[in-house]
Each structure stands twice: as structure tokens, then as C-alpha cells.
Enzyme design. Structure first.
Site, short mmCIF file in Angstrom:
data_model
loop_
_atom_site.label_atom_id
_atom_site.label_comp_id
_atom_site.label_asym_id
_atom_site.label_seq_id
_atom_site.Cartn_x
_atom_site.Cartn_y
_atom_site.Cartn_z
N ASP A 60 0.75 -1.24 -0.05
CA ASP A 60 0.04 -0.03 0.09
C ASP A 60 1.06 1.34 0.01
OD1 ASP A 60 -2.32 -1.98 0.30
OD2 ASP A 60 -2.03 -1.77 2.60
N GLU A 95 -11.41 0.68 -3.59
CA GLU A 95 -10.58 1.23 -2.31
C GLU A 95 -9.30 1.93 -2.58
OE1 GLU A 95 -9.85 -2.21 0.00
OE2 GLU A 95 -8.76 -3.34 -1.92
#
Length: 515
Positions: free
Chosen positions: A20, A180
Site C-alpha cells: 500500500d 478502495e
């Protein structure tokens, strides 16, 4: 003077469990952060000038007032940070899942100290900040779950975190699950909304839309700007990207991906990759839509600067009064559970009631595994004869999947023992009686297996047990596993605080191994 026609670099730029990624630039300097989940300190932060070679300069969340994950389950804790630089200040926004929720912290120096958290009111996970030209500050964040997940957006007073507008849905993705990791950008007067879609596995992809307004409606590009889901590339699961423009006007993307063994699994977890961004004639940024342009070896015309290459191998001698940034605790360490000053030149761990099988404050300090062929070793001293006290070296995915070798007691006898924990069941794979209070321990990774070894003199090594690599991969877990393997030193009192400390003289890591 000869002009270099191209520059080569290797992916991933951050190997091992660094998922991420988010990136920002301040002048010639780039800063990158990653998710940290149940490990503490939270949110490792790195610096680079060439985007290829990164040096860790600290952690954003390094104290209890910022991050309390003492009871955090594995793959909980800190999700998907975003870092931004605006008007001389750095901002990091993230989610403490199961804790305080969405919040941000600030710092004038990215190496810290960072402020205490400022909570914000809305959203699920993966919040991002965007500072517009007119002074407005937008929070764009994921909300909902699975096929119902989407991006919402609202404005805040960045000094206080107070919401200035009600949240509105601005993006519903491409019809896939798990829309997301949203980021809002303003590029050449156009607003772009970019998110991941498909879940962080084989269907993972990055999608994008654009609009003349920060709230849309957004025109969606019909195809992903980044995915490998229809290729045989050794890099898969690509997505969760962030864009950055360098000081030459070139655009880049950092994103996560995995290097699968036999196209099936990885113990390394999700890693950080880098690729150049090209712009289409009609104004869309493109990275790699199943074209296999993102590879393990890359060539680019130029990079923005130069940075030193970090070492692949080394040794922690524990001679300083602080731990190196590349070492991590499992959750917040209990008070008195570790020390670098108890015996100078040694790391001491005092076993806690929690063991490697428990969700709690385990006495554990480790380093992310970064290569499928790697080895780690240490010299352990443990004089305790208490039946419950044990210490050693561990390769860990989570409470239900880990292998360990260490000194302890078994059936009233002091032993060197190897423990294999698979799907929550721990077995003593092998043990030998010993009178030694000092023992050399080693774990070797060799693509498909881990070998657990010991030595009494540091010269002659004996293999005590072998465990397959696959059970320590997220792909072998029940449910979602977001981390990769971390190898480290541990101690436990198996239900009570240990009376005596375990001492580790050094901790050595070698790519490929040395024996």
C-alpha cells in the site's frame, strides 16, 4: 561527455512486506510510506532522490499516544497510509482498524517527530488528502464493503480535522469488488479520481476517472491503467497505486504487487514497485494494462536524482542505544520486555505471558523477509531453568503460522527445540537435550522451505527441522491475510512474565545465505 541513454533498475524497489505505498515530493526529495498492520512502530517512512533506492528514516507512528495496538489481531491495525506535502508541512492520513479509525498526523520534518493524531469523522478505510489551489482540503476515503464499496469525499479544516461539508459519494468504481485506496489529484486543471478495484489478489487493478469538478461526475476510463490479471508475468496482484511528478516533469507510479512462487503463493507478502507513467494523447495516465511493461528489470530514460543503494545483507550488533529502523516489534512492546542497556552490546528480551501463538504483547523483534533465498542467525544466551521460559529465533506470518527454534525446557530437561505451527496447531518437530546456555541459531529460506539449524560453536551447523514455505504464505490462510513473513528474536514466559531475560549478541541477515 557521454550521455547515458537509459537507466536500469530492479523491481520491487522495496522488497518484502511493504504494501500500500504512498508517495510525496518536497523539492528534490521523495518520501514514501507503507502499511504496517499489527507491527510497531507504525507506518515506516523512506527517503529517496532517485525513486529507486530508498533509505528508511523512521516511522510515523512511534509512540503509544499515536498508536495503541496491544490487542490487535494480525492483519488488523494500520491500513493504507497516504502521505502528502503542502506549504512546508507533511501530512500522513491512515486508518487504525479496530482502534481510533481514520486520522492524520503532521510534521515539519518527515523524520519526525510527528504530531498526535487528529481524528476525522467519516469513512471506512484508506483515507487520502488533497490540497486544492483555492485552499480547500479534501478527504477522499473508501466506504462500504465488497461490491458495495465506493469512495466518499468531504472537506475538512486541516488544522482541527473538523468536517466542513457532509460526505458525498463521488465514485463507485468499475463494477468490481473493493473499490478502495482512493486518491484525488488535480493535474493541468483536471481532477482525477484513482482507486484500486477487484480485491488485493489476482483480480487486482487500478482504475481512474476525471472531471472538471472535485466532486464529479467523473468520466471513467473504460479499462484499468494498471493490472497483470491476464498475463503470465512473475509479478501479479498489481494495484493500490499513487502518482507523483518529479522535478523533470516526468510522472511515476508506486504500487503494490507480489512475486509468486509457482504462480501460487508468496511468503514475502505484497511489495512496493515503481513504473513510469505515460500520458495518452487524450489526457489519461497509463502504467500497464496487461501489457507486461512492469517487470522485474526496468529501463527508463532518466531518473530525477541519485541515492545510495541499501545493503542486502548485514548484521545488527546492538551497540547503540536505539534499535535500527528496519527492526520492528510485534504490537506495542510491554514495558520492561526489551532493553539495549541491560547488557551493553546485547539485546535483552524478557518473555511475556503472551507466546507466539497469542494475540497480545509478545516479546518479539524482527525484520521483514525480503528475498525467497535468505538466512538469519543469532547467538542466544538463556540461563533460565524455568519450565515455562523459552527464547529463540522465529519466522512468523501470524499467530497460526510460524516456525521457531530455541532454548527451553521439555519434560523437565533443557533442550534445543524446533517448533512448527501450521493452521494454529503447534508441534515439536525435533528436540535435543543440552546443557548449553549459549547457542547459535539459524533459519534458512530456500524458495519452498525453511530450515531450522543450531550450532554450539558457530562453525558446525546441525539441521534440526524443516518446514514448508507455503503454510507461511497469506494464500494458505483462512480469510484475508495482508502481511508477509517477518523473522526475528523472541522470548516467552508461556502465561507469565519470565524471571530471567534472554540475551541476543547480534542478529545477522544474508541474502542467499552463507552456508
Amino acid at each position: 561527455m557521454m550521455i547515458q541513454s537509459s537507466i536500469s533498475y530492479s523491481n520491487p524497489i522495496l522488497p518484502g512486506f511493504y504494501p500500500d505505498p504512498s508517495i510525496t515530493r518536497a523539492g528534490d526529495d521523495f518520501y514514501l510510506v507503507c502499511s504496517s498492520f499489527e507491527y510497531f512502530p507504525g507506518v515506516p517512512i523512506f527517503h529517496s532522490r532517485d525513486l529507486i533506492h530508498w533509505t528508511q528514516i523512521g516511522h510515523v507512528l512511534d509512540r503509544m499516544s499515536q498508536l495503541d495496538i496491544r490487542g490487535c489481531k494480525s492483519s488488523g491495525g494500520i491500513f493504507a497510509p497516504t502521505i502528502r506535502y503542502y506549504d512546508g508541512m507533511f501530512y500522513m492520513i491512515t486508518t487504525d482498524v479496530g482502534g481510533r479509525g481514520n486520522f492524520y498526523v503532521t510534521a515539519a520534518d518527515p523524520a519526525g517527530p510527528w504530531s498526535d493524531p487528529i481524528s476525522i469523522p467519516y469513512g471506512g478505510i484508506d483515507p487520502s488528502l488533497m490540497f486544492d489551489d483555492d485552499g480547500r482540503v479534501y478527504v477522499t476515503t473508501q466506504q462500504g464493503a465488497d461490491y458495495d464499496s465506493h469512495a466518499i469525499q468531504y472537506e475538512i479544516d486541516v488544522a482541527t480535522g473538523e468536517a466542513l461539508t457532509e460526505p458525498v459519494v463521488i465514485w463507485t468504481g468499475d463494477g468490481g469488488p473493493w473499490t478502495e485506496g482512493p486518491h484525488l489529484y488535480k493535474i493541468n486543471g483536471i481532477y482525477y479520481i484513482m482507486t484500486a478495484s477487484g480485491g488485493t489478489a489476482k483480480e487486482h487493478r487500478e482504475i481512474i476517472g476525471r472531471s472538471s469538478s472535485p466532486y464529479g461526475p467523473f468520466e471513467r476510463l473504460p479499462h484499468p491503467i494498471l493490472t497483470h490479471k491476464d498475463t503470465e508475468s512473475p509479478i501479479q496482484y498489481l494495484g493500490h497505486a499513487d502518482l507523483i511528478e518529479d522535478n523533470n516533469g516526468d510522472w511515476w507510479a508506486v504500487f503494490l504487487g507480489v512475486r509468486l512462487v509457482d504462480s501460487k503463493y508468496t511468503v514475502l507478502g505484497r511489495e512496493t514497485f515503481l513504473a513510469p507513467v505515460s500520458w495518452s494523447e487524450d489526457g489519461w495516465p497509463m502504467i500497464d494494462n496487461n501489457e507486461d511493461t512492469v517487470g522485474l528489470e526496468m529501463k527508463v530514460p532518466r531518473v530525477p536524482g541519485s541515492s545510495p543503494k541499501p545493503a542486502d545483507s548485514g548484521r545488527y550488533e546492538f551497540d547503540d542505544d536505539t534499535l535500527p529502523f528496519s527492526l520492528t516489534f510485534l504490537r506495542n512492546p510491554a514495558e520492561g520486555s526489551w532493553s539495549l542497556g541491560e547488557r551493553p552490546g546485547w539485546l535483552s528480551l524478557r518473555g511475556q505471558p503472551a507466546s507466539l501463538n497469542d494475540i497480545g504483547q509478545v516479546a518479539f523483534i524482527g525484520r521483514r523477509q525480503q528475498h525467497v533465498k535468505e538466512e538469519w542467525s543469532t547467538l542466544l544466551e538463556l540461563t533460565s531453568t524455568q519450565a515455562s521460559e523459552e527464547a529463540g529465533l522465529c519466522v512468523r506470518l501470524d499467530e497460526k503460522a510460524h516456525y521457531a527454534i530455541g532454548l527451553g525446557q521439555h519434560e523437565g530437561q533443557r533442550v534445543i527445540a524446533a517448533y512448527l505451527t501450521v493452521k494454529g496447531k503447534t508441534e515439536i518437530a525435533a528436540s535435543i537435550p543440552t546443557t548449553a546456555e549459549k547457542v547459535y541459531l539459524k533459519i534458512q529460506a530456500d524458495i519452498a522451505k525453511y530450515s531450522l539449524l543450531y550450532s554450539l560453536d558457530g562453525q558446525e551447523w546441525h539441521e534440526l527441522a524443516v518446514g514448508a514455505a507455503y503454510p507461511l504464505s497469506p494464500q494458505a490462510m483462512e480469510g484475508n491475510g495482508f502481511t508477509g513473513v517477518v523473522i526475528g528474536m523472541y522470548a516467552t514466559g508461556h502465561g507469565e512474565i519470565a524471571r530471567e531475560q534472554a540475551y541476543f549478541d547480534w542478529f545477522d541477515y544474508r541474502i542467499g545465505g552463507s552456508s
